[in-house]
Scaffold this active site. Structure first.
Site, PDB file in Angstrom:
ATOM      1  N   GLU A 133       0.801  -1.237   0.000  1.00 11.30           N
ATOM      2  CA  GLU A 133       0.000   0.000   0.000  1.00 11.30           C
ATOM      3  C   GLU A 133       0.830   1.281   0.000  1.00 11.30           C
ATOM      4  O   GLU A 133       0.570   2.193   0.777  1.00 11.30           O
ATOM      5  CB  GLU A 133      -0.952   0.001   1.211  1.00 11.30           C
ATOM      6  CG  GLU A 133      -1.897  -1.179   1.225  1.00 11.30           C
ATOM      7  CD  GLU A 133      -2.874  -1.170   2.411  1.00 11.30           C
ATOM      8  OE1 GLU A 133      -2.751  -0.289   3.277  1.00 11.30           O
ATOM      9  OE2 GLU A 133      -3.755  -2.049   2.440  1.00 11.30           O
ATOM     10  N   ASN A 179       2.280  -5.210  -3.092  1.00 15.10           N
ATOM     11  CA  ASN A 179       0.874  -5.536  -2.818  1.00 15.10           C
ATOM     12  C   ASN A 179       0.068  -4.259  -2.590  1.00 15.10           C
ATOM     13  O   ASN A 179       0.510  -3.359  -1.876  1.00 15.10           O
ATOM     14  CB  ASN A 179       0.852  -6.392  -1.536  1.00 15.10           C
ATOM     15  CG  ASN A 179      -0.460  -7.085  -1.266  1.00 15.10           C
ATOM     16  OD1 ASN A 179      -1.010  -7.725  -2.147  1.00 15.10           O
ATOM     17  ND2 ASN A 179      -0.954  -6.968  -0.039  1.00 15.10           N
ATOM     18  N   HIS A 220     -10.012  -6.283  -2.140  1.00 19.47           N
ATOM     19  CA  HIS A 220     -11.088  -5.926  -1.190  1.00 19.47           C
ATOM     20  C   HIS A 220     -12.173  -5.197  -1.973  1.00 19.47           C
ATOM     21  O   HIS A 220     -12.032  -4.023  -2.297  1.00 19.47           O
ATOM     22  CB  HIS A 220     -10.547  -5.015  -0.084  1.00 19.47           C
ATOM     23  CG  HIS A 220      -9.562  -5.678   0.813  1.00 19.47           C
ATOM     24  ND1 HIS A 220      -9.918  -6.697   1.672  1.00 19.47           N
ATOM     25  CD2 HIS A 220      -8.236  -5.492   0.996  1.00 19.47           C
ATOM     26  CE1 HIS A 220      -8.848  -7.095   2.340  1.00 19.47           C
ATOM     27  NE2 HIS A 220      -7.818  -6.386   1.944  1.00 19.47           N
ATOM     28  N   GLU A 251      -5.914 -10.750  -0.857  1.00 15.01           N
ATOM     29  CA  GLU A 251      -6.759 -10.456   0.320  1.00 15.01           C
ATOM     30  C   GLU A 251      -8.230 -10.342  -0.070  1.00 15.01           C
ATOM     31  O   GLU A 251      -8.932  -9.431   0.375  1.00 15.01           O
ATOM     32  CB  GLU A 251      -6.320  -9.133   0.980  1.00 15.01           C
ATOM     33  CG  GLU A 251      -4.844  -9.065   1.321  1.00 15.01           C
ATOM     34  CD  GLU A 251      -4.430  -7.788   2.050  1.00 15.01           C
ATOM     35  OE1 GLU A 251      -5.304  -7.008   2.478  1.00 15.01           O
ATOM     36  OE2 GLU A 251      -3.210  -7.574   2.186  1.00 15.01           O
TER      37      GLU A 251
END
Ligand code: XIL
Length: 341
Positions: A133, A179, A220, A251
């Site tokens: 992130e 990621n 997500h 995720e």
């Protein structure tokens, strides 16, 4: 064997889940984690605040426990996470804020952290989330996408190349991933500037020899964003494949707003949002199957009983984000990804 992991193995794909150490004490949780998944990820136990809550004193127990669990059950491990701006120990962030930790010392501490953790688990981690992130979102200010957060603010942009090089030196065989979330943002939300920012960043770093092997798309999603399109999501993965990289969904969960009569524990048939949830779970899996080197599809928890969504998305309240309901009954989303495999 009709388990997700057995079906996925035919595609040479690993099916993973985040694991909460506490929940593993529940027999039903443990049984599903073992029977359905071929890869596991520590939901929190590998984060810096968990590993080194007090400076110089490591708490390896919970992280080791899941590594041992995975070995016993013949599962791979996605290591999560080495460099992130969240869940850092207070001694570190406070030390930087009050000036007792200098920028030079901070860089040394990051190197030591990466080296210590990656060496300890050398040979036991399949894919490492090295940097997580790092990019801002379009709703941030300034809205032009930029490197955000603690590490960029304190060390500048070079921390990314450093982190990957330090990780490679500590375990040459682990696959090293960048990621991030909102990387599947096509369809209703339009092609995303964030995707291309990250793409250009990684392309440039790789051209300089920085060892970034993999692109991790967190996945997500929410049912309020409508249905995504597998071919458009695949295009994002393909862009990274064309750079010579592997990819993974890391995720995946699909949250729903708990409004208008939506209840935790709503059964499969009652709620159209569960249909939209199933569809979005499927779209990401199909994109993964369509991309030539998508290695794994990991869900961020598999039961609504243990999901981060209700605690994190409270205004408006959101939930129902996983494959199984609170009583460990498979939901429509489970059947949907099963039939994709
Ligand atoms: C979440 C965990 O699920 C929560 O238990 C914790 O309180 C906060 O972090 N992106 C990530 C994950 O990379 O590490 C986050 O996990 C969810 C968002």
């Amino acid at each position: 064997d009709q388990s997700l992991k057995a079906l996925a193995a035919r595609h040479n794909l690993a099916i993973g889940t985040a694991i909460s150490n506490d929940a593993l004490a529940e027999p039903q949780y443990k049984a599903i984690a073992t029977q359905q998944f071929s890869s596991v990820t520590h939901e929190n136990a590998m984060k810096w605040e968990s590993l080194e809550p007090t400076r110089g004193t490591y708490n390896w127990g919970p992280a080791d426990a899941l590594i041992d669990f995975a070995k016993k059950n013949n599962q791979k491990v996605r290591g999560h996470v080495l460099v992130w701006h969240n869940q850092l120990p207070a001694w570190l962030t406070e030390g930087v804020a009050n000036g007792t930790i200098s920028k030079t010392e901070l860089r040394d501490l990051l190197k030591k952290h990466i080296t210590t953790v990656v060496k300890r688990y050398k040979g036991k981690i399949w894919q490492w989330d090295v940097v997580n992130e790092a990019a801002s979102d379009p709703w941030d200010s300034p809205s032009e996408i930029h490197l955000k957060g603690f590490w960029a603010q304190n060390l500048g942009p070079t921390y990314i190349a450093d982190a990957f090089r330090w990780a490679r030196a500590a375990d040459p065989h682990a696959l090293l991933f960048y990621n991030d979330y909102n990387m599947e943002a096509f369809g209703d939300r339009g092609p995303s500037d964030k995707v291309w920012f990250i793409y250009n960043l990684i392309k440039n770093l790789r051209a300089q020899g920085v060892p970034i092997d993999g692109f991790g798309s967190q996945g997500h999603l929410g049912t309020q964003y409508g249905n995504f399109d597998a071919f458009q999501v695949k295009e994002v993965l393909d862009a990274f494949s064309d750079l010579g990289m592997v990819s993974a969904f890391t995720e995946v969960d699909v949250r729903s707003q708990m409004t208008a009569g939506v209840q935790a524990g709503d059964s499969n048939e009652i709620n159209p949002r569960l249909q939209a949830s199933a569809s979005n779970f499927s779209v990401l899996l199909q994109a993964c199957l369509l991309n030539r080197n998508c290695l794994s599809y990991t869900v961020w928890g598999f039961t609504d009983k243990h999901s981060w969504v209700p605690t994190w998305f409270t205004d408006p309240p959101e939930g129902l984000a996983t494959l199984y309901d609170e009583n460990y009954q498979p939901k429509r989303a489970y059947n949907s990804i099963k039939s994709d495999l």
